[in-house]
Design an enzyme around this catalytic site. Structure first.
Site, PDB file in Angstrom:
ATOM      1  N   ASP A  53       0.855  -1.187   0.000  1.00 54.29           N
ATOM      2  CA  ASP A  53       0.000   0.000   0.000  1.00 54.29           C
ATOM      3  C   ASP A  53       0.902   1.252   0.000  1.00 54.29           C
ATOM      4  OD1 ASP A  53      -2.407   1.371   0.151  1.00 54.29           O
ATOM      5  OD2 ASP A  53      -2.553   1.240   2.335  1.00 54.29           O
ATOM      6  N   ASN A  60     -10.214   0.011  -0.438  1.00 56.79           N
ATOM      7  CA  ASN A  60      -9.251  -0.015   0.662  1.00 56.79           C
ATOM      8  C   ASN A  60      -9.897   0.288   2.020  1.00 56.79           C
ATOM      9  OD1 ASN A  60      -7.396  -0.302  -1.400  1.00 56.79           O
ATOM     10  ND2 ASN A  60      -6.015   1.271  -0.609  1.00 56.79           N
ATOM     11  N   THR A  67      -9.206   1.713   8.594  1.00 59.77           N
ATOM     12  CA  THR A  67      -9.713   2.331   9.823  1.00 59.77           C
ATOM     13  C   THR A  67     -10.814   1.495  10.495  1.00 59.77           C
ATOM     14  OG1 THR A  67      -9.117   4.527   9.040  1.00 59.77           O
ATOM     15  CG2 THR A  67     -10.841   4.416  10.714  1.00 59.77           C
TER      16      THR A  67
HETATM   17  P1  13P Z   1      -9.378   4.059   5.599  1.00 61.92           P
HETATM   18  O1  13P Z   1      -8.577   4.925   6.537  1.00 61.92           O
HETATM   19  O2  13P Z   1     -10.646   4.711   5.199  1.00 61.92           O
HETATM   20  O3  13P Z   1      -9.604   2.696   6.146  1.00 61.92           O
HETATM   21  O4  13P Z   1      -8.531   3.913   4.261  1.00 61.92           O
HETATM   22  C1  13P Z   1      -7.503   2.967   4.144  1.00 61.92           C
HETATM   23  C2  13P Z   1      -6.745   3.124   2.874  1.00 61.92           C
HETATM   24  O5  13P Z   1      -7.163   3.755   1.930  1.00 61.92           O
HETATM   25  C3  13P Z   1      -5.435   2.437   2.795  1.00 61.92           C
HETATM   26  O6  13P Z   1      -4.706   2.803   1.663  1.00 61.92           O
END
Ligand code: 13P
Length: 341
Positions: free
Chosen positions: A83, A266, A269
């Site tokens: 990522d 993705n 959170t």
């Molecule tokens: P969130 O913080 O909304 O879970 O997004 C995670 C993300 O986009 C990781 O690249």
């Protein structure tokens, strides 16, 4: 089953008209939670690690945990994805370690904070694509700049400052040959995305639809896609947490995205919230406990529950057995024939 190249998983998702959750991990329990959710829902899955995760856990631990996952759950196609790679070297080291997919985020400079130029982004992404495709590894690029900061990576802001321009997105795909494209439509990383339930002024689904119309064959990626559910916020706050009221991306909006070319979603959170709430509850209700399993087991179960719900909502549930996974060598051969798009 060996770890699978992401390109195949996204191509299959496009064929089936569904999205695939890409869930972030840092440790054993998060990988177990995702794999149990994948087994329960019969879902192919993308497991991703950021630079922060690689540093926290150490690459080799993560890689071997992922290999264990693919051995223990042979019926599940699993992608191991990097990522937000910030440089060619970061992507190269992930590929050497065994990741089957990498994101090069050239929308920001190597510091992971400063927005870059189109030329810088396209050149860097092209170099990563050449290196990765020769090895059968999938590449996700980003055009436009997402909001918020995740693991120290991000420009901050609301995500509306650098929305993806559909014409630039088309040029970017043409110049780079990326397999998947992350776009900026007002979402941001982290818990504090929106100060009210998002409407079309702050969550620009219209822009996503326009990009899909311009690039109907490109696999789009929605970052910052946690829904930040109120019930998970409430559990944390009921047991001593101090989250301020906040809104995430409603699941129905993600489903609208999936109808319009989004293949990778993705989520980080929501998993963090589920884990933290479960641990806080044990600490508050049973302060005499001190065996980590007493709170890590409920934490793992809470994360599994939210991941299962997302897998079902994104439509990937039931698709684990649809196809025979390709090896990286087979994928490299396909790329060399340049017949992939
Ligand atoms: P969130 O913080 O909304 O879970 O997004 C995670 C993300 O986009 C990781 O690249």
């Amino acid at each position: 089953m060996p770890l699978v190249p992401m390109r195949q998983v996204l191509d299959e998702a496009a064929r089936g008209g569904y999205g695939v959750g890409a869930f972030n991990v840092n440790n054993l329990e998060q990988i177990q939670a995702i794999m149990e959710a994948a087994r329960a829902t019969k879902s192919p899955v993308i497991i991703q690690a950021s630079r922060g995760a690689r540093k926290y856990a150490n690459d080799r631990f993560l890689y071997h945990l992922m290999l264990a996952a693919s051995e223990i759950y042979p019926e599940i196609p699993v992608v191991m994805h990097l990522d937000h790679g910030n440089s060619f070297e970061t992507c190269k080291s992930a590929i050497e370690m065994g990741f089957t997919s990498v994101m090069i985020d050239g929308s920001l400079m190597e510091d992971g904070k400063t927005p870059s130029t189109f030329e810088y982004n396209a050149d860097l992404t092209r170099r990563v694509v050449e290196y990765a495709h020769a090895r059968g590894v999938t590449v996700e690029g980003e055009i436009g700049v997402l909001g918020g900061i995740e693991d120290g990576h991000g420009a901050g802001g609301s995500g509306l400052e650098h929305l993806t321009d559909p014409e630039q997105a088309a040029q970017f795909v043409e110049k780079t040959g990326v397999d998947a494209l992350a776009i900026a439509i007002g979402t941001s990383h982290g818990a504090y995305k929106f100060t009210r339930k998002p409407d079309g002024a702050v969550l620009r689904m219209d822009r996503l639809i326009e990009i899909h119309r311009r690039l109907p064959k490109v696999h789009l990626v929605m970052h910052g896609s946690s829904s930040v559910p109120k019930d998970l916020q409430d559990i944390i706050n009921a047991y001593g947490g101090k989250l301020k009221p906040t809104w995430g991306v409603p699941v129905e909006e993600i489903q609208l995205g999936i109808k319009n070319g989004v293949r990778k979603v993705n989520v980080d959170t929501d998993s963090r919230l589920a884990i933290t709430g479960a641990i806080r509850k044990v600490f508050a209700e049973s302060p005499e406990k001190f065996d980590p399993r007493d709170y890590l087991k409920p934490a793992r179960e809470a994360m599994q529950k939210v991941v299962e719900a997302r897998m079902t909502a994104f439509g990937q549930a039931g698709h684990a057995g649809d196809y025979q996974p390709m090896t990286l060598a087979q994928m490299a051969e396909q790329y060399s024939g340049a017949l992939v798009r």
